[in-house]
Design an enzyme around this catalytic site. Structure first.
Site, PDB file in Angstrom:
ATOM      1  N   CYS A 161       0.837  -1.202   0.000  1.00 56.70           N
ATOM      2  CA  CYS A 161       0.000   0.000   0.000  1.00 56.70           C
ATOM      3  C   CYS A 161       0.870   1.250   0.000  1.00 56.70           C
ATOM      4  O   CYS A 161       1.436   1.623   1.037  1.00 56.70           O
ATOM      5  CB  CYS A 161      -0.921  -0.015   1.211  1.00 56.70           C
ATOM      6  SG  CYS A 161      -1.939   1.461   1.379  1.00 56.70           S
ATOM      7  N   CYS A 197      -0.456   4.076   2.241  1.00 52.79           N
ATOM      8  CA  CYS A 197      -0.197   3.850   3.664  1.00 52.79           C
ATOM      9  C   CYS A 197       1.249   4.147   4.049  1.00 52.79           C
ATOM     10  O   CYS A 197       1.512   4.718   5.105  1.00 52.79           O
ATOM     11  CB  CYS A 197      -0.495   2.396   4.035  1.00 52.79           C
ATOM     12  SG  CYS A 197      -2.102   1.780   3.518  1.00 52.79           S
ATOM     13  N   ASP A 198       2.186   3.752   3.191  1.00 54.10           N
ATOM     14  CA  ASP A 198       3.585   3.680   3.625  1.00 54.10           C
ATOM     15  C   ASP A 198       4.573   4.576   2.883  1.00 54.10           C
ATOM     16  O   ASP A 198       5.766   4.559   3.197  1.00 54.10           O
ATOM     17  CB  ASP A 198       4.066   2.223   3.510  1.00 54.10           C
ATOM     18  CG  ASP A 198       3.290   1.293   4.423  1.00 54.10           C
ATOM     19  OD1 ASP A 198       2.793   1.766   5.460  1.00 54.10           O
ATOM     20  OD2 ASP A 198       3.172   0.098   4.097  1.00 54.10           O
TER      21      ASP A 198
END
Length: 397
Positions: free
Chosen positions: A134, A137-138
């Site tokens: 993701c 997300c990261d």
């Protein structure tokens, strides 16, 4: 005889836990079934920086808070892998692989969708430590670092473009011949034009290595079989997702990719069965949208139960004939009809259904115009009047 719950939630990730909290808070007797450790995908990540209002909790801490919140309001959590669901009728049955049966009036499916894995050495070991599925997300963790993206479809190239806002270099590992990708042409053009993106063609990842954190991928050329060390700080894998829907493929309608189809209330093709989170067809798969889905499905499930119980108790199980008046506060004719009926000497029970609040019942009896009046005997429709006159009303009663 097994206990009958109001709601059974299948899946204990953010969507399921959110649904549990909302359902239990609404005084619905709620059971959540999860195959193992509750928490879902976020349980495997280290950080959580994009959940609104939460600045200092890790991903595991956040979903643990979800769990505690649901249990605080009374959600019962049990371990069990669901094998099949019988959703015919008001009371539904959930059966686990161990043969345990649970019954409920409504079911919320929140089993999620797993990123498709490469299944190579080091992938599991470095998940959350350089291996990610993701970018949204990261990406923040790779500012000014070099990363690799595995995959060449729309998702992979979109995420590669997104990563260029953070990383100093993004290398896309493509299994096809040079110049051939599965992504749409517009994404390919954008990727080729981006100075931060490079490509390695005819290659796959053979294994992932590092010392605590990822520091390289070993690439394999699919034509020659040669192995090459490729140094990088992170590896983002986008080769598709796999929804956990095998056990309901004969119960609810699925998309061609196996995701559950839902309507605006997140109800599936089976009445009283809802889907929340990554398991359903949706645009954005994030913890925040999963939590929102959970709230929506729990609220919709509560409405479904209330509507069905009212209908069964007051109409289907009535000891006398029932007149059902379908009306709306925005329709004068329908209000006139209900007023006339209330002032008549009826030899039947009168039940009023607001078509806006009770669309399910209206649709079930194909009520498309109001006012409409149904007469039921022993739960069966024996007469139906659309926009009835006074004479017709007097005749039907």
């Amino acid at each position: 005889m097994s206990k009958e719950y109001d709601v059974i939630i299948v899946g204990g990730g953010p969507a399921g836990l959110s649904a549990g909290m909302y359902a239990s808070r609404s005084k619905l007797d709620t059971l959540l079934l999860e195959t193992g450790d509750v928490g879902g995908q976020p349980k495997s990540y280290e950080e959580m920086e994009n959940y609104p209002g939460v600045l200092d909790a890790s991903a595991p801490e956040l979903v643990e808070n979800f769990k505690e919140h649901a249990q605080e309001f009374g959600t019962e959590i049990k371990e069990g892998e669901v094998k099949e669901i019988d959703a015919d009728g008001f009371v539904k049955t959930v059966t686990t692989k161990e043969g345990v049966e649970y019954k409920a009036k409504s079911i919320i499916l929140a089993t999620g969708a797993e990123p498709r894995r490469l299944d190579v050495e080091g992938e599991e070991e470095f998940k959350g430590k350089g291996v990610s599925y993701c970018a949204t997300c990261d990406a923040d963790f790779f500012v000014d670092l070099e990363v690799a993206v595995v995959g060449n479809g729309n998702s992979a190239i979109e995420e590669a473009l997104y990563l260029t806002k953070f990383a100093s270099k993004v290398t896309v590992i493509v299994i096809h011949e040079e110049g051939t990708m599965d992504a749409d042409k517009i994404y390919q053009e954008r990727a080729y034009e981006n100075d931060k993106i490079e490509f390695v063609w005819n290659s796959t990842v053979d294994r992932i290595e590092g010392d605590g954190l990822v520091d390289k991928a070993v690439l394999k050329n699919i034509k020659t079989g040669d192995l090459t060390d490729f140094e990088c700080d992170g590896i983002f894998i986008f080769i598709g997702r796999v929804p956990s829907t095998d056990f309901v493929e004969d119960t609810v309608e699925l998309t061609d990719n196996g995701y559950i189809k839902v309507d605006d209330t997140l109800e599936t093709s089976k009445p009283g069965v809802f889907a929340a989170g990554d398991v359903r067809e949706k645009y954005l798969r994030q913890v925040v949208t999963a939590a929102a889905d959970g709230a929506t499905t729990a609220t919709a499930a509560g409405g479904y139960i209330e509507e069905e119980e009212y209908w069964q108790e007051n109409v289907l199980e009535a000891d006398e004939d029932v007149l059902v008046a379908f009306w709306s506060p925005t329709n004068e004719e329908s209000m006139d009809m209900t007023n006339k009926l209330e002032n008549m000497d009826l030899d039947a029970k009168l039940v009023k259904i607001d078509t806006y609040k009770n669309m399910r019942i209206s649709n079930r009896y194909e009520v498309t115009e109001i006012p409409t009046l149904l007469k039921l005997q022993d739960g069966e429709v024996v007469e139906k009047l659309i926009q009835p006159t006074v004479d017709e009303l007097e005749e039907i009663i």
